[in-house]
Design a protein around this motif. Structure first.
Motif, PDB file in Angstrom:
ATOM      1  N   UNK A 127      81.559  31.194  38.966  1.00 50.32           N
ATOM      2  CA  UNK A 127      80.117  31.147  39.130  1.00 50.32           C
ATOM      3  C   UNK A 127      79.447  32.285  38.372  1.00 50.32           C
ATOM      4  N   UNK A 128      78.295  31.987  37.838  1.00 53.26           N
ATOM      5  CA  UNK A 128      77.553  32.929  36.995  1.00 53.26           C
ATOM      6  C   UNK A 128      77.325  34.261  37.697  1.00 53.26           C
ATOM      7  N   UNK A 129      77.564  35.342  36.946  1.00 51.90           N
ATOM      8  CA  UNK A 129      77.168  36.671  37.389  1.00 51.90           C
ATOM      9  C   UNK A 129      75.806  36.946  36.758  1.00 51.90           C
ATOM     10  N   UNK A 130      74.811  37.239  37.560  1.00 59.43           N
ATOM     11  CA  UNK A 130      73.443  37.295  37.052  1.00 59.43           C
ATOM     12  C   UNK A 130      73.099  38.674  36.495  1.00 59.43           C
ATOM     13  N   UNK A 131      73.722  38.959  35.341  1.00 59.58           N
ATOM     14  CA  UNK A 131      73.464  40.163  34.585  1.00 59.58           C
ATOM     15  C   UNK A 131      72.889  39.754  33.227  1.00 59.58           C
ATOM     16  N   UNK A 132      72.197  40.674  32.573  1.00 57.03           N
ATOM     17  CA  UNK A 132      71.735  40.489  31.201  1.00 57.03           C
ATOM     18  C   UNK A 132      70.957  39.176  31.051  1.00 57.03           C
ATOM     19  N   UNK A 133      71.374  38.315  30.102  1.00 56.16           N
ATOM     20  CA  UNK A 133      70.622  37.083  29.844  1.00 56.16           C
ATOM     21  C   UNK A 133      70.726  36.103  31.006  1.00 56.16           C
ATOM     22  N   UNK A 134      71.811  36.163  31.744  1.00 58.67           N
ATOM     23  CA  UNK A 134      71.913  35.295  32.916  1.00 58.67           C
ATOM     24  C   UNK A 134      70.886  35.691  33.970  1.00 58.67           C
ATOM     25  N   UNK A 196      83.930  48.127  20.798  1.00 56.15           N
ATOM     26  CA  UNK A 196      84.265  48.217  19.378  1.00 56.15           C
ATOM     27  C   UNK A 196      84.087  49.618  18.790  1.00 56.15           C
ATOM     28  N   UNK A 197      83.241  50.442  19.408  1.00 51.59           N
ATOM     29  CA  UNK A 197      83.064  51.810  18.918  1.00 51.59           C
ATOM     30  C   UNK A 197      84.013  52.798  19.586  1.00 51.59           C
ATOM     31  N   UNK A 198      84.871  52.306  20.498  1.00 49.09           N
ATOM     32  CA  UNK A 198      85.895  53.161  21.097  1.00 49.09           C
ATOM     33  C   UNK A 198      85.571  53.723  22.457  1.00 49.09           C
ATOM     34  N   UNK A 199      84.366  53.487  22.965  1.00 46.55           N
ATOM     35  CA  UNK A 199      84.031  53.999  24.290  1.00 46.55           C
ATOM     36  C   UNK A 199      84.825  53.262  25.371  1.00 46.55           C
ATOM     37  N   UNK A 200      85.217  53.992  26.407  1.00 49.65           N
ATOM     38  CA  UNK A 200      85.999  53.428  27.507  1.00 49.65           C
ATOM     39  C   UNK A 200      85.089  53.286  28.722  1.00 49.65           C
ATOM     40  N   UNK A 201      84.891  52.025  29.155  1.00 50.16           N
ATOM     41  CA  UNK A 201      83.994  51.716  30.256  1.00 50.16           C
ATOM     42  C   UNK A 201      84.786  51.139  31.428  1.00 50.16           C
ATOM     43  N   UNK A 202      84.232  51.200  32.641  1.00 46.99           N
ATOM     44  CA  UNK A 202      84.891  50.573  33.785  1.00 46.99           C
ATOM     45  C   UNK A 202      84.650  49.072  33.851  1.00 46.99           C
ATOM     46  N   UNK A 203      83.621  48.585  33.122  1.00 44.62           N
ATOM     47  CA  UNK A 203      83.296  47.161  33.102  1.00 44.62           C
ATOM     48  C   UNK A 203      82.427  46.879  31.881  1.00 44.62           C
ATOM     49  N   UNK A 204      82.174  45.610  31.612  1.00 47.77           N
ATOM     50  CA  UNK A 204      81.413  45.241  30.425  1.00 47.77           C
ATOM     51  C   UNK A 204      79.965  45.717  30.457  1.00 47.77           C
ATOM     52  N   UNK A 205      79.390  45.831  31.648  1.00 51.64           N
ATOM     53  CA  UNK A 205      77.952  46.079  31.771  1.00 51.64           C
ATOM     54  C   UNK A 205      77.585  47.524  32.076  1.00 51.64           C
ATOM     55  N   UNK A 260      76.547  48.079  38.694  1.00 49.80           N
ATOM     56  CA  UNK A 260      75.541  47.630  37.720  1.00 49.80           C
ATOM     57  C   UNK A 260      74.509  46.730  38.399  1.00 49.80           C
ATOM     58  N   UNK A 261      74.979  45.881  39.297  1.00 47.87           N
ATOM     59  CA  UNK A 261      74.067  44.989  40.021  1.00 47.87           C
ATOM     60  C   UNK A 261      73.156  45.788  40.949  1.00 47.87           C
ATOM     61  N   UNK A 262      73.719  46.820  41.588  1.00 41.57           N
ATOM     62  CA  UNK A 262      72.900  47.674  42.454  1.00 41.57           C
ATOM     63  C   UNK A 262      71.792  48.336  41.646  1.00 41.57           C
ATOM     64  N   UNK A 263      72.126  48.800  40.438  1.00 42.97           N
ATOM     65  CA  UNK A 263      71.104  49.440  39.611  1.00 42.97           C
ATOM     66  C   UNK A 263      70.059  48.434  39.134  1.00 42.97           C
ATOM     67  N   UNK A 300      65.542  31.015  28.520  1.00 42.37           N
ATOM     68  CA  UNK A 300      65.193  32.014  27.505  1.00 42.37           C
ATOM     69  C   UNK A 300      66.473  32.321  26.742  1.00 42.37           C
ATOM     70  N   UNK A 301      66.467  32.103  25.440  1.00 40.64           N
ATOM     71  CA  UNK A 301      67.653  32.316  24.608  1.00 40.64           C
ATOM     72  C   UNK A 301      67.529  33.625  23.834  1.00 40.64           C
ATOM     73  N   UNK A 302      68.670  34.159  23.398  1.00 39.59           N
ATOM     74  CA  UNK A 302      68.655  35.323  22.518  1.00 39.59           C
ATOM     75  C   UNK A 302      67.892  35.006  21.227  1.00 39.59           C
TER      76      UNK A 302
END
Length: 320
Positions: A127-134, A196-205, A260-263, A300-302
């Motif tokens: 099921x869709x996670x409602x972040x960003x364009x979603x 792609x720039x090498x940063x290490x994140x805990x998640x995509x968002x 991220x969702x909390x923020x 709404x599309x990119x």
């Protein structure tokens, strides 16, 4: 580490993808390519396989061409169905991934049948996670509770029939849950994302949260970053938690939900995920559900040209 997932965006646009696969294979990592499939051909698939690729996760939007291409914003339906048999022909393992939303969730029976016919070892109905364009398209995408209940019932009934041939994973819609999901298994507990720039994140968002610094593998070793990065340690463990999370027995299970969702919803990454029924911001979720029941909204599309061309009121589910 035991697995490497090559994701995006669309990872096959990278010129060095064969090199990445080859190196991961040399380090005994199980390597999975997560792709839309539209840029693939048999020659590329053969090259990836010969470099050591183990598995491909192919995204499919729907069994109905019209709704699939409406959501994708491009003509891609036929190409995806052409690529799946090629993946199997070359001996690669195949997962079919479908992001569920208002327009395709009634098609779960057909999606299960299609995945089995394509030879998938695994079907992921997420099921869709409602972040960003979603999130921008939430009113158009969110299913009703009745739709979700029906989809879950279909999945539970189908699993025994496909046991031993195809695993059916179902990722629940957390807006309708009493407790939030442990996003990525908890902040920087089990997974990391390398950009792609090498940063290490805990998640995509994670970049959406202001004030966090994420270190790059261009400057430090991955081992050092995993242990010492301020960004990765920001919401690791329990010391950052506020009430009601701090004294909640669920904190070792859901880890407070998605930061991220909390923020994005409450404006503070340290508060309880508003999905939680105990969150003081839970009314945001209840309002979103009420709006979803009305089924109103425009896409709404990119690409603004797609918005102009395809921005219509959501289609009624094809089964109705």
């Amino acid at each position: 580490m035991v697995q490497l997932h090559l994701s995006g965006g669309e990872p096959v646009v990278r010129k060095d993808l064969p090199e990445l696969i080859r190196h991961a294979h040399s380090r005994d990592l199980y390597t999975n390519l997560i792709t839309g499939g539209t840029l693939l051909n048999e020659e590329m698939l053969r090259q990836f396989r010969d470099c050591g690729l183990d598995h491909i996760q192919l995204s499919i939007q729907d069994t109905d061409r019209r709704t699939a291409e409406l959501v994708a914003g491009i003509r891609s339906y036929d190409k995806k169905l052409e690529i799946a048999p090629l993946i199997k022909k070359l001996g690669l393992s195949l997962t079919i991934n479908v992001v569920m939303h208002r327009m395709n969730i009634d098609h779960v029976p057909a999606l299960i049948t299609q995945a089995a016919e394509l030879g998938a070892q695994r079907l992921e109905l997420a099921n869709t996670q409602y972040h960003a364009w979603a999130e921008k398209n939430r009113n158009a995408l969110m299913p009703t509770r009745a739709q979700l209940d029906q989809a879950e019932a279909v999945v539970f009934e189908a699993r025994p029939r496909y046991q031993g041939t195809m695993e059916i994973a179902y990722v629940k819609a957390n807006y309708y849950s009493e407790h939030p999901k442990p996003c990525m298994g908890g902040w920087a507990r089990s997974y990391m994302v390398i950009t792609p720039t090498g940063e290490v994140l805990p998640c995509h968002a994670a970049h959406v949260i202001p004030g966090l610094h994420f270190d790059s593998v261009r400057d430090q070793s991955l081992t050092t970053i995993w242990a010492e990065s301020k960004g990765l340690n920001a919401f690791r463990g329990e010391s950052w938690m506020q009430e009601p999370c701090k004294s909640c027995p669920m904190k070792t299970i859901d880890f407070g939900g998605c930061r991220c969702q909390a923020f994005m919803l409450a404006g503070d990454a340290a508060v309880a995920d508003p999905v939680c029924s105990l969150s003081p911001h839970h009314d945001i979720i209840q309002e979103a559900i009420a709006q979803a029941e009305q089924g109103d909204g425009r896409f709404i599309y990119r690409d603004s040209r797609n918005s102009e061309r395809l921005s219509i009121r959501p289609l009624e589910p094809a089964s109705r």
